[in-house]
Design an enzyme around this catalytic site. Sequence first.
Site, PDB file in Angstrom:
ATOM      1  NE  ARG A 115      -4.089  -1.667   1.970  1.00 22.45           N
ATOM      2  CZ  ARG A 115      -4.948  -2.387   2.811  1.00 22.45           C
ATOM      3  NH1 ARG A 115      -4.824  -2.041   4.106  1.00 22.45           N
ATOM      4  NH2 ARG A 115      -6.023  -3.047   2.481  1.00 22.45           N
ATOM      5  CE  LYS A 158     -20.794 -16.805   6.467  1.00 21.88           C
ATOM      6  NZ  LYS A 158     -20.900 -16.114   7.878  1.00 21.88           N
ATOM      7  N   GLY A 211     -10.681  -8.322  -1.452  1.00 17.40           N
ATOM      8  CA  GLY A 211      -9.414  -8.755  -0.787  1.00 17.40           C
ATOM      9  C   GLY A 211      -9.091 -10.241  -0.760  1.00 17.40           C
ATOM     10  N   GLY A 244     -13.080  -3.830   0.484  1.00 18.83           N
ATOM     11  CA  GLY A 244     -14.361  -3.366   0.948  1.00 18.83           C
ATOM     12  C   GLY A 244     -14.991  -2.299   0.046  1.00 18.83           C
TER      13      GLY A 244
HETATM   14  P1  ADP Z   1     -13.295 -11.616  -1.314  1.00 17.42           P
HETATM   15  O1  ADP Z   1     -12.496 -11.226  -0.093  1.00 17.42           O
HETATM   16  O2  ADP Z   1     -12.605 -11.759  -2.511  1.00 17.42           O
HETATM   17  O3  ADP Z   1     -14.565 -10.717  -1.397  1.00 17.42           O
HETATM   18  P2  ADP Z   1     -14.836 -13.546   0.007  1.00 17.42           P
HETATM   19  O4  ADP Z   1     -14.156 -12.814   1.474  1.00 17.42           O
HETATM   20  O5  ADP Z   1     -16.191 -13.568  -0.125  1.00 17.42           O
HETATM   21  O6  ADP Z   1     -13.908 -13.124  -1.045  1.00 17.42           O
HETATM   22  O7  ADP Z   1     -14.426 -15.010   0.060  1.00 17.42           O
HETATM   23  C1  ADP Z   1     -13.203 -15.834   0.402  1.00 17.42           C
HETATM   24  C2  ADP Z   1     -13.131 -16.984   1.199  1.00 17.42           C
HETATM   25  O8  ADP Z   1     -14.046 -17.837   0.836  1.00 17.42           O
HETATM   26  C3  ADP Z   1     -11.730 -17.614   1.224  1.00 17.42           C
HETATM   27  O9  ADP Z   1     -11.069 -17.485   2.550  1.00 17.42           O
HETATM   28  C4  ADP Z   1     -12.160 -19.045   0.901  1.00 17.42           C
HETATM   29  O10 ADP Z   1     -11.283 -20.007   1.676  1.00 17.42           O
HETATM   30  C5  ADP Z   1     -13.452 -19.183   0.970  1.00 17.42           C
HETATM   31  N1  ADP Z   1     -14.354 -20.230   0.447  1.00 17.42           N
HETATM   32  C6  ADP Z   1     -14.206 -20.572  -1.061  1.00 17.42           C
HETATM   33  N2  ADP Z   1     -14.781 -21.493  -1.351  1.00 17.42           N
HETATM   34  C7  ADP Z   1     -15.383 -21.916  -0.103  1.00 17.42           C
HETATM   35  C8  ADP Z   1     -15.990 -23.151   0.148  1.00 17.42           C
HETATM   36  N3  ADP Z   1     -16.368 -24.095  -0.749  1.00 17.42           N
HETATM   37  N4  ADP Z   1     -16.176 -23.559   1.424  1.00 17.42           N
HETATM   38  C9  ADP Z   1     -15.829 -22.707   2.435  1.00 17.42           C
HETATM   39  N5  ADP Z   1     -15.094 -21.632   2.247  1.00 17.42           N
HETATM   40  C10 ADP Z   1     -14.896 -21.287   0.844  1.00 17.42           C
HETATM   41 MG    MG Z   2     -12.970 -11.618   1.894  1.00 15.20          MG
END
Ligand code: ADP
Ligand code: MG
Length: 423
Positions: free
Chosen positions: A41, A227, A380, A403
């Site tokens: 950063r 989620k 992230g 975010g």
């Molecule tokens: P981002 O930060 O890119 O927006 P998220 O925070 O929504 O992404 O999700 C990232 C997390 O989702 C990772 O830590 C990953 O391990 C988890 N993840 C992905 N697929 C699965 C799964 N099938 N079951 C549980 N966790 C999962």
């Molecule tokens: Mg995340």
Amino acid sequence: MNYNKKTVKDVDVKGKKVLLRCDFNVPLAKDGSGVITDDKRIRAALPTIQYLLDQGAAVIACSHMGKPVASFDKWVQKQTEKGKDPATLTEEKWKKSLADLSLKPVAARLSELLGKSVTLAADVVGPDATAKAAALKGGEVLLLENTRFEKGETKNDPELAKKMAAMAEVYVSDAFGAVHRAHASTAGVAAYLPAVSGFLIQKELEVIGGALAAPKRPLVAILGGSKVSSKIGVINNLLELADTIIIGGGMAYTFSAAQGGKVGNSLLEEDWKDYANEMVKKAQAKGVKLLLPVDTVVADAFAPDANSQVVKSGEIPDGWEGLDIGPETVKLYCDAVADAGTVIWNGPMGVFEFDKFAVGTKAVAEALSKTSAITIIGGGDSAAAVQQLGYADKMTHISTGGGASLEFMEGKELPGVACLLDK
Ligand code: ADP
Ligand code: MG
């Protein structure tokens, strides 16, 4: 929201005092040694700082770091809520908690990277900062202390914003990671100074804003991660814009369960099943192609060395959980991005933190690296995944804000962008 904002090149900064909001919220070693574990950063802010210095501007940089509690009483309250014994909570300990979030390590690293001295003020708008800002000359850099040491920062207090503004003649924001927050230093201050973007925000607006406003089609959105509930806004907004939506990651099992599938121990949000079905219907009504996994890699435990097998979606045996998309799905998804004009990717396809279950995420990253599409990574964990798997330099753009990039993709107004002057 208008993404066409004035940049640092559209205003005269020659010899001026410039208040520059950066995102220097870098990770520090947990041992309190003040060692910066990743200076990405800080490096990301260098082009704008260097440009300002080349123009002979006096740069007054500022940033937040972590979540300090700016009042002793509030700190005691929060610690007590966390279960700490109030009798042990001294003013000294509170001050130590603040000192741990000082920008001192940032000033040192920034100075190394710029190859010139960077003075750290002892406060944000107090006597030390104001005196140092007043004495600052063109070509010099002053760093204010952690903006969140001021109570008014997160409340977007106009008095604090006015005091910050009074130190400078121009406000430049380059803290993309903080533009989704309406704080005194990210938005409030713009009411009192000509406000423009730095190069980092300019690129985020150009690439992500461009893809949302007038995408090169077909626009394919790949949505994964953990989620459904944390991605509702993104799914909803991208359903309005995309030609194809690909669903993977943990959220896919809620879609599967909603269609009557068996998901075993996979991540499932019962309360969001109806929503998942609604999204499928909405996609049909809008003529958006919505792709769901056809097979999945399941494990007998949530562990890096768990036993695994590939099963059809909706046929996960009891005691097993889905941790990655399966090989047929990989093929389907890679084909779907092959002739895309733009790909927006948010959310890994599986638990990429475990090598064994990073295969789907890696294959999708590889497929993106081979397309001629504009490829945008937001979120992230998605950014971390692409970096960890070695595809970072193959993407058009990896957003610097977790975010903030999510809220951007949700189509929300970003207060730290909206407050900048339109072109
Ligand atoms: P981002 O930060 O890119 O927006 P998220 O925070 O929504 O992404 O999700 C990232 C997390 O989702 C990772 O830590 C990953 O391990 C988890 N993840 C992905 N697929 C699965 C799964 N099938 N079951 C549980 N966790 C999962
Ligand atoms: Mg995340």
